[in-house]
Design a protein around this motif. Structure first.
Motif, PDB file in Angstrom:
ATOM      1  N   SER A  25      -6.656   0.132  -0.389  1.00 50.71           N
ATOM      2  CA  SER A  25      -5.253   1.165  -0.826  1.00 50.71           C
ATOM      3  C   SER A  25      -6.087   2.176  -0.872  1.00 50.71           C
ATOM      4  CB  SER A  25      -5.606   1.051  -2.647  1.00 50.71           C
ATOM      5  OG  SER A  25      -4.862  -0.601  -2.735  1.00 50.71           O
ATOM      6  N   ASP A  75      -4.692  -0.865  -8.899  1.00 49.23           N
ATOM      7  CA  ASP A  75      -5.548  -0.359  -6.960  1.00 49.23           C
ATOM      8  C   ASP A  75      -6.085   0.837  -6.936  1.00 49.23           C
ATOM      9  OD1 ASP A  75      -3.652  -2.757  -6.409  1.00 49.23           O
ATOM     10  OD2 ASP A  75      -1.961  -1.799  -5.880  1.00 49.23           O
ATOM     11  N   LYS A 131       0.573  -1.672  -0.271  1.00 47.50           N
ATOM     12  CA  LYS A 131       0.133   0.054   0.298  1.00 47.50           C
ATOM     13  C   LYS A 131       1.226   1.372  -0.173  1.00 47.50           C
ATOM     14  CE  LYS A 131      -4.621  -2.058   0.506  1.00 47.50           C
ATOM     15  NZ  LYS A 131      -3.845  -3.075  -0.302  1.00 47.50           N
TER      16      LYS A 131
END
Lengths: 316, 153
Positions: free
Chosen positions: A112, A105, A66
């Motif tokens: 995210s 993402d 992330k």
């Protein structure tokens, strides 16, 4: 329909935000130099992303994916919100892959989005929203920004007689789901048999050989932790290129390029496998075809010494 | 339950090196495909699974690759190498008398070798399979054991 949607690739790619990434400031400097020189020669403008940061590459991604998404999103946020650009061009496969992954993402993963929003606020910049920019590779930039015909019309020194194995590496097309524009019908890039580099170099007169390892792994991720594996993989790529009849391996990624160069030397020393195929960035080859000087495209910065070969071909 | 692969990983590497070093033999297409399947079998077994007997697109090789990539996306870096191996097998067996057969056999051996190098290197890095080099105890000591703190790929 917005202006952004109606613009053709030619118009969109005439001026792009340029994200060189860390490698192009170090071992891949020749790629940086030749990409800029090629853009200038073709009339394509590059505006370097202000105060760019690392895309998260392999190290950060392995620790916290992330965080990598955030780092890549920051680059895209600067391009979109500060520079008001529609397109970000990343010549490095790693950077290109990571920006595309972050885009995916942010379109598909709420967690995210939450992390990117929180970190962007903490860092004090606008949060990148999926779809604000289009991320492209240097190959897309030339292929769709100029095209083969446009390139052909500008060739001064044909690459005729230069036999090339085009090596794309494994990050340019993988994983397929983050590249929705690929495998999208006629004219699009293929994830299983990429051909954009082949097309461009053929337009400049080169003879591409049938090379079955164009997307094979070179062991780049393990080059420090397990050099022997990388050396063996690279040695096999090099000898396959030679067995295919190539005199040159054209590259489009600084990590692949430096890996091939370094392990070519190491393969001879540690495995006794000697190969003489030259390793040259596609931007350097196209630059030479357009009549740029070897120094202008940074040929002197390559470890793989191709001066004599290119001189023999009338290109240096 | 399938019988274990006929050759050890080292034997597969040795045989492929032999095939690369000698004049290319288009008649060795089936053997090269089998060696590719065997190296994939080693990978699947090392990860605690039974190698599939299924086929995808007419090739067990491709089914084994898919099984090997399950929960390990980085393994897809050898997907196209497997597909090239299947492609060259098709070329050699469907057009055995083609003028390019010798060159195709040469390339198939190098492609099979790449698959071997990729998988054997990956197994070594992940401390899987039959690798027992002298540095392994040191590595396992440093990392807290094979089943301990191994980082995810």
């Amino acid at each position: 329909m917005s202006d952004k949607q109606t613009k053709t690739s030619r118009e969109k790619y005439a001026e792009v935000a340029y994200y060189p990434g860390c490698a192009l400031e170090g071992t891949g400097h020749a790629y940086n130099r030749s990409t800029k020189a090629l853009g200038k020669a073709l009339g394509l403008k590059l505006k370097e992303v202000d105060n760019w940061n690392c895309c998260g590459a392999m190290e950060v991604k392995n620790i916290d994916p992330k965080l990598q998404t955030y780092l890549s999103s920051r680059v895209m946020s600067i391009a979109a919100n500060k520079m008001k650009m529609d397109v970000v061009m990343a010549p490095c496969n790693g950077c290109y892959h990571n920006l595309k992954r972050a885009e995916w993402d942010l379109q598909n993963d709420d967690k995210s989005k939450e992390v990117v929003g929180r970190l962007s606020q903490k860092a004090g910049h606008e949060t990148y929203q999926a779809g604000q920019v289009e991320t492209i590779h240097a190959l897309d930039w030339i292929k769709d920004g100029i095209g083969e015909d446009g390139l052909k019309a500008r060739v001064k020194n044909s690459l005729k007689g230069v036999r090339i194995a085009n090596y794309y590496g494994c990050m340019y097309t993988r994983p397929r789901h983050i590249f929705p524009e690929k495998d999208a019908g006629a004219g699009s890039e293929s994830t299983s048999k990429p051909h954009f580099m082949d097309d461009l170099l053929a337009a400049a007169g080169a003879e591409n050989v049938d090379f079955p390892l164009k997307t094979a792994c070179c062991g780049g991720a393990h080059t420090l932790s397990d050099s022997d594996t990388s050396t063996r993989l690279v040695a096999n790529i090099l000898r396959t290129a030679e067995a295919a009849g190539a005199e040159v391996i054209a590259t489009e990624c600084p990590t692949c390029h430096s890996g091939l160069e370094m392990h070519q030397i190491r393969a001879e020393k540690t495995l006794g496998i000697k190969t003489s195929v030259k390793i040259i960035y596609f931007t350097q080859l196209l630059g030479l075809a357009l009549g740029l000087k070897p120094r202008t495209v940074g040929l002197q910065e390559n470890v793989s010494d191709s001066f004599a070969y290119l001189k023999e071909k009338g290109l240096a | 339950v399938n019988a274990p692969a006929a050759h050890s990983i080292a034997d597969i590497g040795g045989r492929l090196e032999q095939l690369i070093g000698q004049p290319p033999d288009p008649g060795a297409a089936a053997e090269m495909l089998t060696l590719g399947e065997e190296i994939l079998e080693h990978w699947v077994r090392a990860r605690g699974k039974e190698p599939t007997r299924d086929e995808r697109e007419g090739f067990r090789l491709l089914a084994l690759h898919r099984q090997g990539a399950d929960k390990d996306p980085s393994f897809n870096a050898c997907r196209e190498t497997c597909r090239e191996l299947a492609y060259h097998y098709n070329l050699l067996t469907l057009q055995p008398d083609h003028e390019d057969s010798v060159q195709r056999a040469r390339m198939m051996a190098l492609v099979a070798n790449h698959l071997y190098l990729f998988i054997s290197g990956k197994m070594e890095t992940e401390q899987l399979g039959e690798f027992c080099c002298s540095s392994k105890p040191i590595r396992t000591g440093l990392t807290g054991g094979v089943d301990g703190n191994r980082s995810a790929q």
